[in-house]
Design a protein around this motif. Structure first.
Motif, PDB file in Angstrom:
ATOM      1  N   ILE A   3     -24.611 -20.275 -11.786  1.00  0.00           N
ATOM      2  CA  ILE A   3     -25.891 -21.001 -11.787  1.00  0.00           C
ATOM      3  C   ILE A   3     -25.780 -22.248 -10.922  1.00  0.00           C
ATOM      4  CG2 ILE A   3     -27.491 -22.324 -13.218  1.00  0.00           C
ATOM      5  CD1 ILE A   3     -27.051 -20.291 -15.436  1.00  0.00           C
ATOM      6  N   GLU A   4     -24.647 -22.947 -11.014  1.00  0.00           N
ATOM      7  CA  GLU A   4     -24.447 -24.149 -10.202  1.00  0.00           C
ATOM      8  C   GLU A   4     -24.465 -23.812  -8.717  1.00  0.00           C
ATOM      9  OE1 GLU A   4     -20.841 -25.924 -11.595  1.00  0.00           O
ATOM     10  OE2 GLU A   4     -21.713 -26.416 -13.534  1.00  0.00           O
ATOM     11  N   ALA A   5     -23.841 -22.717  -8.346  1.00  0.00           N
ATOM     12  CA  ALA A   5     -23.822 -22.288  -6.944  1.00  0.00           C
ATOM     13  C   ALA A   5     -25.236 -21.945  -6.479  1.00  0.00           C
ATOM     14  CB  ALA A   5     -22.894 -21.098  -6.766  1.00  0.00           C
ATOM     15  N   ARG A   6     -25.981 -21.271  -7.323  1.00  0.00           N
ATOM     16  CA  ARG A   6     -27.374 -20.917  -6.985  1.00  0.00           C
ATOM     17  C   ARG A   6     -28.222 -22.174  -6.823  1.00  0.00           C
ATOM     18  NH1 ARG A   6     -30.777 -17.773  -4.383  1.00  0.00           N
ATOM     19  NH2 ARG A   6     -32.703 -17.460  -5.498  1.00  0.00           N
ATOM     20  N   ILE A   7     -28.023 -23.158  -7.691  1.00  0.00           N
ATOM     21  CA  ILE A   7     -28.760 -24.420  -7.586  1.00  0.00           C
ATOM     22  C   ILE A   7     -28.428 -25.113  -6.265  1.00  0.00           C
ATOM     23  CG2 ILE A   7     -28.983 -26.750  -8.542  1.00  0.00           C
ATOM     24  CD1 ILE A   7     -28.688 -25.457 -11.340  1.00  0.00           C
ATOM     25  N   ARG A   8     -27.145 -25.140  -5.910  1.00  0.00           N
ATOM     26  CA  ARG A   8     -26.745 -25.763  -4.636  1.00  0.00           C
ATOM     27  C   ARG A   8     -27.378 -25.040  -3.443  1.00  0.00           C
ATOM     28  NH1 ARG A   8     -21.773 -26.120  -7.245  1.00  0.00           N
ATOM     29  NH2 ARG A   8     -20.989 -24.301  -6.132  1.00  0.00           N
ATOM     30  N   GLU A   9     -27.386 -23.715  -3.506  1.00  0.00           N
ATOM     31  CA  GLU A   9     -27.978 -22.918  -2.424  1.00  0.00           C
ATOM     32  C   GLU A   9     -29.475 -23.208  -2.296  1.00  0.00           C
ATOM     33  OE1 GLU A   9     -29.311 -18.302  -1.771  1.00  0.00           O
ATOM     34  OE2 GLU A   9     -27.486 -18.672  -2.922  1.00  0.00           O
ATOM     35  N   ALA A  12     -30.097 -26.692  -0.899  1.00  0.00           N
ATOM     36  CA  ALA A  12     -29.889 -26.741   0.552  1.00  0.00           C
ATOM     37  C   ALA A  12     -31.111 -26.179   1.283  1.00  0.00           C
ATOM     38  CB  ALA A  12     -28.633 -25.966   0.935  1.00  0.00           C
ATOM     39  N   ARG A  13     -31.647 -25.069   0.781  1.00  0.00           N
ATOM     40  CA  ARG A  13     -32.854 -24.489   1.387  1.00  0.00           C
ATOM     41  C   ARG A  13     -34.031 -25.445   1.254  1.00  0.00           C
ATOM     42  NH1 ARG A  13     -33.547 -18.833  -1.316  1.00  0.00           N
ATOM     43  NH2 ARG A  13     -35.593 -19.028  -0.369  1.00  0.00           N
ATOM     44  N   HIS A  14     -34.125 -26.118   0.115  1.00  0.00           N
ATOM     45  CA  HIS A  14     -35.193 -27.081  -0.136  1.00  0.00           C
ATOM     46  C   HIS A  14     -35.124 -28.216   0.890  1.00  0.00           C
ATOM     47  CE1 HIS A  14     -37.164 -30.425  -2.348  1.00  0.00           C
ATOM     48  NE2 HIS A  14     -37.959 -29.462  -2.771  1.00  0.00           N
ATOM     49  N   HIS A  15     -33.914 -28.710   1.162  1.00  0.00           N
ATOM     50  CA  HIS A  15     -33.749 -29.787   2.140  1.00  0.00           C
ATOM     51  C   HIS A  15     -34.072 -29.307   3.559  1.00  0.00           C
ATOM     52  CE1 HIS A  15     -32.367 -32.949  -0.477  1.00  0.00           C
ATOM     53  NE2 HIS A  15     -31.526 -32.102  -1.058  1.00  0.00           N
ATOM     54  N   LYS A  42     -41.468 -24.678  -0.412  1.00  0.00           N
ATOM     55  CA  LYS A  42     -40.669 -25.792  -0.924  1.00  0.00           C
ATOM     56  C   LYS A  42     -40.959 -26.024  -2.409  1.00  0.00           C
ATOM     57  CE  LYS A  42     -39.964 -30.711  -0.280  1.00  0.00           C
ATOM     58  NZ  LYS A  42     -40.473 -31.918   0.321  1.00  0.00           N
ATOM     59  N   LEU A  43     -42.223 -25.956  -2.782  1.00  0.00           N
ATOM     60  CA  LEU A  43     -42.601 -26.156  -4.180  1.00  0.00           C
ATOM     61  C   LEU A  43     -42.027 -25.049  -5.075  1.00  0.00           C
ATOM     62  CD1 LEU A  43     -44.153 -27.847  -6.206  1.00  0.00           C
ATOM     63  CD2 LEU A  43     -46.198 -26.538  -5.636  1.00  0.00           C
ATOM     64  N   LYS A  44     -42.060 -23.814  -4.583  1.00  0.00           N
ATOM     65  CA  LYS A  44     -41.476 -22.706  -5.351  1.00  0.00           C
ATOM     66  C   LYS A  44     -39.986 -22.919  -5.577  1.00  0.00           C
ATOM     67  CE  LYS A  44     -44.628 -19.072  -3.859  1.00  0.00           C
ATOM     68  NZ  LYS A  44     -44.736 -17.826  -3.081  1.00  0.00           N
ATOM     69  N   LEU A  45     -39.295 -23.375  -4.531  1.00  0.00           N
ATOM     70  CA  LEU A  45     -37.869 -23.638  -4.654  1.00  0.00           C
ATOM     71  C   LEU A  45     -37.612 -24.748  -5.668  1.00  0.00           C
ATOM     72  CD1 LEU A  45     -36.605 -23.459  -0.969  1.00  0.00           C
ATOM     73  CD2 LEU A  45     -36.099 -21.870  -2.821  1.00  0.00           C
ATOM     74  N   LYS A  46     -38.418 -25.792  -5.606  1.00  0.00           N
ATOM     75  CA  LYS A  46     -38.262 -26.899  -6.547  1.00  0.00           C
ATOM     76  C   LYS A  46     -38.438 -26.408  -7.986  1.00  0.00           C
ATOM     77  CE  LYS A  46     -40.182 -31.399  -7.751  1.00  0.00           C
ATOM     78  NZ  LYS A  46     -41.252 -32.352  -7.495  1.00  0.00           N
ATOM     79  N   ASP A  47     -39.450 -25.589  -8.207  1.00  0.00           N
ATOM     80  CA  ASP A  47     -39.683 -25.040  -9.541  1.00  0.00           C
ATOM     81  C   ASP A  47     -38.506 -24.181 -10.008  1.00  0.00           C
ATOM     82  OD1 ASP A  47     -42.134 -26.301  -9.641  1.00  0.00           O
ATOM     83  OD2 ASP A  47     -43.288 -24.496  -9.148  1.00  0.00           O
ATOM     84  N   GLU A  48     -37.974 -23.369  -9.101  1.00  0.00           N
ATOM     85  CA  GLU A  48     -36.846 -22.509  -9.454  1.00  0.00           C
ATOM     86  C   GLU A  48     -35.603 -23.347  -9.769  1.00  0.00           C
ATOM     87  OE1 GLU A  48     -34.340 -18.703  -7.704  1.00  0.00           O
ATOM     88  OE2 GLU A  48     -36.170 -19.323  -6.681  1.00  0.00           O
ATOM     89  N   ILE A  49     -35.383 -24.393  -8.992  1.00  0.00           N
ATOM     90  CA  ILE A  49     -34.245 -25.282  -9.228  1.00  0.00           C
ATOM     91  C   ILE A  49     -34.371 -25.932 -10.611  1.00  0.00           C
ATOM     92  CG2 ILE A  49     -33.151 -27.459  -8.533  1.00  0.00           C
ATOM     93  CD1 ILE A  49     -33.899 -26.640  -5.586  1.00  0.00           C
TER      94      ILE A  49
END
Length: 56
Positions: A3-9, A12-15, A42-49
């Motif tokens: 999960i931590e690796a997925r959050i980092r990934e 990075a995409r969000h940035h 970007k918003l979808k990624l933020k929600d997923e994070i």
């Protein structure tokens, strides 16, 4: 750990999307549809994070 690796990934995409949005806004002839699409992604990624962080 996965999960931590997925959050980092996702982070990075969000940035990267943030950088792409900044670049698009700088152009006087920016494409409003592209800009809107980037912001939605970007918003979808933020929600997923945030969802992953709540699980973690």
């Amino acid at each position: 750990m996965a999960i931590e690796a997925r959050i980092r990934e996702l982070d990075a995409r969000h940035h990267r999307l943030d950088d792409m949005i900044d670049e698009e806004v700088k152009h006087p002839s920016s494409d409003s549809l592209r800009l809107s699409s980037l912001k939605k992604e970007k918003l979808k990624l933020k929600d997923e994070i945030q969802a992953l962080k709540r699980k973690h």
